[in-house]
Design an enzyme around this catalytic site. Structure first.
Site, short mmCIF file in Angstrom:
data_model
loop_
_atom_site.label_atom_id
_atom_site.label_comp_id
_atom_site.label_asym_id
_atom_site.label_seq_id
_atom_site.Cartn_x
_atom_site.Cartn_y
_atom_site.Cartn_z
N ARG A 15 0.87 -1.21 0.20
CA ARG A 15 -0.13 0.06 0.10
C ARG A 15 0.96 1.21 -0.10
O ARG A 15 0.92 1.93 -0.98
CB ARG A 15 -1.07 0.03 1.32
CG ARG A 15 -2.07 1.03 0.89
CD ARG A 15 -1.65 2.25 1.36
NE ARG A 15 -1.30 2.62 2.92
CZ ARG A 15 -0.69 3.72 3.31
NH1 ARG A 15 -0.53 4.55 2.66
NH2 ARG A 15 -0.32 3.71 4.38
N ASP A 16 1.42 1.37 1.06
CA ASP A 16 2.27 2.83 1.38
C ASP A 16 3.44 2.71 0.33
O ASP A 16 3.76 3.74 -0.40
CB ASP A 16 2.64 2.96 2.77
CG ASP A 16 3.24 4.48 2.84
OD1 ASP A 16 2.75 5.27 2.15
OD2 ASP A 16 3.98 4.85 4.00
N HIS A 207 5.84 4.68 12.48
CA HIS A 207 5.70 4.69 10.90
C HIS A 207 6.88 5.71 10.27
O HIS A 207 6.79 6.84 10.30
CB HIS A 207 4.14 4.95 10.25
CG HIS A 207 4.02 4.76 8.94
ND1 HIS A 207 3.57 3.90 8.53
CD2 HIS A 207 4.78 5.54 7.90
CE1 HIS A 207 3.38 4.19 7.14
NE2 HIS A 207 4.21 5.35 6.88
N HIS A 209 9.87 6.60 7.89
CA HIS A 209 10.37 6.70 6.37
C HIS A 209 11.91 7.16 6.43
O HIS A 209 12.37 7.68 7.47
CB HIS A 209 9.61 7.79 5.56
CG HIS A 209 8.53 7.40 5.16
ND1 HIS A 209 8.09 7.17 3.55
CD2 HIS A 209 7.28 7.21 5.75
CE1 HIS A 209 6.92 6.71 3.49
NE2 HIS A 209 6.26 6.88 4.97
N CYS A 240 9.43 8.68 -3.18
CA CYS A 240 8.73 9.79 -3.91
C CYS A 240 9.03 9.37 -5.27
O CYS A 240 9.92 9.46 -5.98
CB CYS A 240 9.11 11.21 -3.34
SG CYS A 240 8.16 12.13 -4.36
N ASN A 249 9.70 3.87 2.90
CA ASN A 249 9.54 3.39 4.09
C ASN A 249 10.81 2.51 4.80
O ASN A 249 11.56 2.11 3.78
CB ASN A 249 8.42 2.31 4.19
CG ASN A 249 7.00 3.09 4.23
OD1 ASN A 249 6.80 3.14 2.88
ND2 ASN A 249 6.22 3.58 5.10
#
Lengths: 299, 299
Positions: A15-16, A207, A209, A240, A249
């Protein structure tokens, strides 16, 4: 330092990770990859997002993915749901856990979901209530906790206030996000020193990055303060799309290598994780940031 | 955690970094790069190695480099010297600090310098004594402290014994190396808990490689235990020439970003460091591992 015996790793790569990659990954490849991840022992895999495909075209096949995967009975399959329509699709897809999201900074929230924070909160309340009625587990993401690309520092009072609101909705877990990958260990300590007297460590996930290389370092003081749930992505996916080469992540393999070497059980098989990361790396068609993956490939 | 006010970053990219890269960097480019690094405020730059060029052809122009650079009065210029001949060349090149090296594991030392540890120690004693006579500062590297590629775990008694021998030679600093990049924060704590009751924290530097992504995390407990000197390389240079994509030393920019964000002064200018790393990356001709460098390049 105090080390927990066990840590829960929440895999958010499908997902992320994919959400922030410019490459399109075929539906059947997503399914194969998630099936590989399911075989590693990971307790949680966030398989897709049911946000409108206009916003995240990379995940427009979310329902097909959710329906197509083979479930492991020890894994929770989660998805991001912004609203009632998304929740309905998640339920249709057999998702076990519904994840909502909110930014801690007003500007980021406005740019992300085109609504002020207070309106978003009202919407999330409904979604969480309905997810619970449907017997789904729930999770809330609070973004920009460690910095906002528009407002820079986000006041700790705002983080406390919104954490309280989200936990009072009854979510099973609150994931605090370093959305721009700028957090440092002292900041992690400061945020946790404020939150932990108010909320239980067992309700909070972190969470991070790895945009500036600090994601694993940030986990160290958090472990020492009793946090045992961290979000990571297979291969460190999630750079990105406008920043080639930039990290995503915290990489699942790097975090799990470190934790297991520290004597902390994660219940996962690192070799299988490396194999899964190497597989998705080929599909993405560029080197992924995970250090262990790059070292593994040369063996 | 306890954070020191100031940390000393020892730039080893021009030596340890280039030594492990397969690319040849022209002498004038090495000089330009070192001159850029000198302008960043770095207190220590290890500019080359005076090991026989047969062993490290990438640094065969060491004397030209040492003679060609423009010195900053706030920077110590160091070089690796294995023996008397190397020391003579270092002195001829105007080097301020002579660095010797020894492995903590017998097999690695034998493969590295073709001598058993005890014979190497005798040779280093002479080199250190002569370096001190010539009024050079001195440093000793102890390699494979956190793991050996041949013997795996190195007994802590061996690390204590060799640290004692090296410090008794009167070296100004002992740098403990994670040669294979496998250390984890709990292991760092274990090693330091054994060493710090015997030796002063001010005599010890730590030298981490980021092969498995743990280098910044390893620094966190070390800071908490009073270590204030760390070795890093510009851009994270130093991936193994036989392992494309694998990470090298902890990246200078990543370590300095983290420390400065934690409120720890390093006396350096991160933007100038990023510019220097971007410059050498172009000369090397491949993406370097530094996360801050990759994020910086997209701005």
């Amino acid at each position: 330092m105090k080390c927990p015996k066990h840590v829960r790793i929440n895999e958010v790569g499908p997902r992320d990770g994919l959400q922030n990659e410019s490459a399109w990954v075929e539906t059947e490849d997503k399914i194969t990859w998630i099936n590989m991840l399911s075989q590693t022992g990971l307790p949680y895999i966030e398989v897709t997002s049911f946000v409108h495909p206009k916003w995240i075209p990379a995940l427009r096949d979310g329902l097909k993915v959710a329906k197509g995967i083979t479930r492991s009975e020890n894994t929770v399959y989660a998805a991001l749901v912004p609203n009632r329509i998304g929740l309905e699709r998640a339920i249709e897809g057999g998702i076990n856990q519904a994840c909502v999201f909110l930014s801690a900074s007003e500007t980021h929230n406005q740019k992300n979901v085109n609504k002020p924070i207070d309106q978003t909160v009202q919407q999330l309340k409904q979604v969480i209530a309905e997810a619970k009625e449907a017997n789904l587990a729930t999770r809330a993401y609070l973004s920009t906790v460690f910095g906002c690309p528009y407002e820079q520092n986000v006041p700790i009072e705002q983080i406390v206030r919104l954490s309280e609101i989200l936990l009072e909705m009854g979510v099973d877990e609150l994931s605090l996000g370093d959305t721009i990958g700028a957090a440092n260990p002292v900041q992690v300590i400061t945020v946790l020193e404020t939150l932990l007297p108010r909320f239980s460590a067992s309700q909070i996930a972190l969470h991070f990055h790895d945009t500036r290389g600090t994601s694993l370092a940030n986990i160290i003081p958090a472990l020492d303060m009793g946090i045992t749930s961290f979000d990571t992505s297979s291969g460190g996916l999630g750079g990105c799309p406008y920043a080639p080469g930039s990290a995503g992540n915290a990489a699942t393999e790097d975090v799990i290598y470190m934790l297991e070497q520290m004597g902390i059980d994660t219940g996962t098989d690192l070799n299988k994780l490396l194999t899964a990361a190497a597989w998705i790396e080929k599909k993405i068609g560029k080197s992924l940031p995970s250090r262990n993956l790059q070292a593994f490939k040369t063996k």
